[in-house]
Design a protein around this motif. Structure first.
Motif, PDB file in Angstrom:
ATOM      1  N   MET A  32       0.833  -1.167   0.000  1.00  0.00           N
ATOM      2  CA  MET A  32       0.000   0.000   0.000  1.00  0.00           C
ATOM      3  C   MET A  32       0.883   1.237   0.000  1.00  0.00           C
ATOM      4  SD  MET A  32      -2.960   0.991   2.688  1.00  0.00           S
ATOM      5  CE  MET A  32      -1.979   2.020   3.718  1.00  0.00           C
ATOM      6  N   ASP A  33       0.418   2.279  -0.654  1.00  0.00           N
ATOM      7  CA  ASP A  33       1.153   3.539  -0.703  1.00  0.00           C
ATOM      8  C   ASP A  33       0.777   4.358   0.533  1.00  0.00           C
ATOM      9  OD1 ASP A  33       2.163   6.080  -1.194  1.00  0.00           O
ATOM     10  OD2 ASP A  33       1.730   5.988  -3.346  1.00  0.00           O
ATOM     11  N   ASN A  34       1.582   4.239   1.574  1.00  0.00           N
ATOM     12  CA  ASN A  34       1.295   4.916   2.837  1.00  0.00           C
ATOM     13  C   ASN A  34       1.298   6.431   2.702  1.00  0.00           C
ATOM     14  OD1 ASN A  34       0.970   2.976   5.186  1.00  0.00           O
ATOM     15  ND2 ASN A  34       2.727   2.107   4.114  1.00  0.00           N
ATOM     16  N   ALA A  35       2.168   6.961   1.846  1.00  0.00           N
ATOM     17  CA  ALA A  35       2.212   8.413   1.646  1.00  0.00           C
ATOM     18  C   ALA A  35       0.909   8.899   1.010  1.00  0.00           C
ATOM     19  CB  ALA A  35       3.418   8.790   0.787  1.00  0.00           C
ATOM     20  N   ALA A  36       0.432   8.203   0.006  1.00  0.00           N
ATOM     21  CA  ALA A  36      -0.818   8.599  -0.652  1.00  0.00           C
ATOM     22  C   ALA A  36      -1.998   8.480   0.310  1.00  0.00           C
ATOM     23  CB  ALA A  36      -1.054   7.740  -1.895  1.00  0.00           C
ATOM     24  N   ALA A  37      -2.002   7.448   1.131  1.00  0.00           N
ATOM     25  CA  ALA A  37      -3.092   7.267   2.093  1.00  0.00           C
ATOM     26  C   ALA A  37      -3.121   8.413   3.098  1.00  0.00           C
ATOM     27  CB  ALA A  37      -2.940   5.925   2.806  1.00  0.00           C
ATOM     28  N   SER A  38      -1.964   8.804   3.615  1.00  0.00           N
ATOM     29  CA  SER A  38      -1.903   9.918   4.559  1.00  0.00           C
ATOM     30  C   SER A  38      -2.273  11.234   3.889  1.00  0.00           C
ATOM     31  CB  SER A  38      -0.515  10.031   5.176  1.00  0.00           C
ATOM     32  OG  SER A  38      -0.327   9.008   6.120  1.00  0.00           O
ATOM     33  N   ALA A  39      -1.864  11.401   2.648  1.00  0.00           N
ATOM     34  CA  ALA A  39      -2.254  12.601   1.909  1.00  0.00           C
ATOM     35  C   ALA A  39      -3.772  12.674   1.791  1.00  0.00           C
ATOM     36  CB  ALA A  39      -1.600  12.611   0.527  1.00  0.00           C
ATOM     37  N   ASP A  40      -4.420  11.546   1.552  1.00  0.00           N
ATOM     38  CA  ASP A  40      -5.883  11.515   1.475  1.00  0.00           C
ATOM     39  C   ASP A  40      -6.516  11.883   2.816  1.00  0.00           C
ATOM     40  OD1 ASP A  40      -5.789  10.850  -1.191  1.00  0.00           O
ATOM     41  OD2 ASP A  40      -6.391   8.752  -0.905  1.00  0.00           O
ATOM     42  N   ALA A  41      -5.906  11.446   3.903  1.00  0.00           N
ATOM     43  CA  ALA A  41      -6.436  11.783   5.237  1.00  0.00           C
ATOM     44  C   ALA A  41      -6.366  13.292   5.473  1.00  0.00           C
ATOM     45  CB  ALA A  41      -5.657  11.033   6.318  1.00  0.00           C
ATOM     46  N   ILE A  42      -5.233  13.890   5.171  1.00  0.00           N
ATOM     47  CA  ILE A  42      -5.081  15.336   5.357  1.00  0.00           C
ATOM     48  C   ILE A  42      -6.034  16.078   4.418  1.00  0.00           C
ATOM     49  CG2 ILE A  42      -3.497  17.305   5.126  1.00  0.00           C
ATOM     50  CD1 ILE A  42      -3.013  15.508   7.624  1.00  0.00           C
ATOM     51  N   ALA A  43      -6.164  15.610   3.190  1.00  0.00           N
ATOM     52  CA  ALA A  43      -7.089  16.239   2.244  1.00  0.00           C
ATOM     53  C   ALA A  43      -8.522  16.187   2.767  1.00  0.00           C
ATOM     54  CB  ALA A  43      -6.985  15.555   0.881  1.00  0.00           C
ATOM     55  N   HIS A  44      -8.912  15.059   3.345  1.00  0.00           N
ATOM     56  CA  HIS A  44     -10.258  14.929   3.901  1.00  0.00           C
ATOM     57  C   HIS A  44     -10.497  15.979   4.987  1.00  0.00           C
ATOM     58  CE1 HIS A  44     -13.912  13.254   5.581  1.00  0.00           C
ATOM     59  NE2 HIS A  44     -13.302  13.106   6.752  1.00  0.00           N
ATOM     60  N   LEU A  45      -9.551  16.094   5.903  1.00  0.00           N
ATOM     61  CA  LEU A  45      -9.704  17.061   6.994  1.00  0.00           C
ATOM     62  C   LEU A  45      -9.696  18.495   6.462  1.00  0.00           C
ATOM     63  CD1 LEU A  45      -7.418  15.289   9.618  1.00  0.00           C
ATOM     64  CD2 LEU A  45      -9.942  15.381   9.611  1.00  0.00           C
ATOM     65  N   ALA A  46      -8.819  18.779   5.513  1.00  0.00           N
ATOM     66  CA  ALA A  46      -8.769  20.122   4.926  1.00  0.00           C
ATOM     67  C   ALA A  46     -10.056  20.421   4.156  1.00  0.00           C
ATOM     68  CB  ALA A  46      -7.555  20.253   4.017  1.00  0.00           C
ATOM     69  N   ASP A  47     -10.580  19.442   3.444  1.00  0.00           N
ATOM     70  CA  ASP A  47     -11.820  19.638   2.694  1.00  0.00           C
ATOM     71  C   ASP A  47     -13.001  19.922   3.622  1.00  0.00           C
ATOM     72  OD1 ASP A  47     -10.449  19.267   0.334  1.00  0.00           O
ATOM     73  OD2 ASP A  47     -11.206  17.233  -0.021  1.00  0.00           O
TER      74      ASP A  47
END
Length: 176
Positions: A1-16
């Motif tokens: 799994m791409d851990n960096a992409a997954a964490s980026a999605d988490a931050i994007a969710h919170l920012a959104d």
């Protein structure tokens, strides 16, 4: 799994959702997984102009380490916390309650792993789900090939993660 992409999605969710002061509770600095997750979180924050508003605390994947880190993050004024494991998210939820705050009204919380218990947290935990079933199947397939003596060229497979949105994340309070 791409851990960096997954964490980026988490931050994007919170920012959104509108969060601008986001806390991150990492795993140990020596962990390659933790380093990848932090890199993704930092990259996502940078892309959204939130790099200076990202507050990072080092944990060890335990609820206790996140409990302590969350008190520091609350003192820094964060409105959302992303923990690098669901176990740490449980510690964050406990610290939020101890501080007299509630999730997600006062502070949103996200985890990582989608443990079976995550849906039973109070509130149910928003998290990043790893494709555990597929990881298990691919591992068994590889082991069977090895046991059969099949020549297996070295290969790397990246499996998809899933953002599972539940009740622990919401937009920040506007009445502060």
């Amino acid at each position: 799994m791409d851990n960096a992409a997954a964490s980026a999605d988490a931050i994007a969710h919170l920012a959104d959702l509108g969060h601008r002061a986001i806390g991150v509770v990492t795993g140990p600095e020596i962990s390659p997984i933790s380093r990848d997750r932090l890199a993704g979180a930092l990259r996502a924050a940078e892309l959204r102009g939130l790099r200076d508003a990202l507050h990072v605390e080092i944990g060890d994947y335990s609820a206790g380490s996140a409990f302590v880190a969350t008190h520091a993050l609350l003192a820094a004024g964060v409105t959302a916390i992303f923990c690098f494991s669901d176990e740490m998210a449980l510690g964050a939820l406990s610290a939020i309650g101890e501080a007299g705050l509630s999730c997600p009204r006062d502070v949103s919380v996200m985890g990582f792993d989608d443990l079976p218990l995550a849906r039973y947290f109070q509130p149910a935990l928003t998290t990043i789900a790893q494709p555990k079933g597929m990881i298990g199947r691919r591992t068994v397939e590889l082991l069977v090939d090895i046991l059969r003596g099949v020549e297996c060229p070295r290969r790397q497979t990246t499996l998809a993660h899933t953002l599972v949105v539940r009740g622990s994340t919401a937009g920040p309070r506007t009445d502060r």
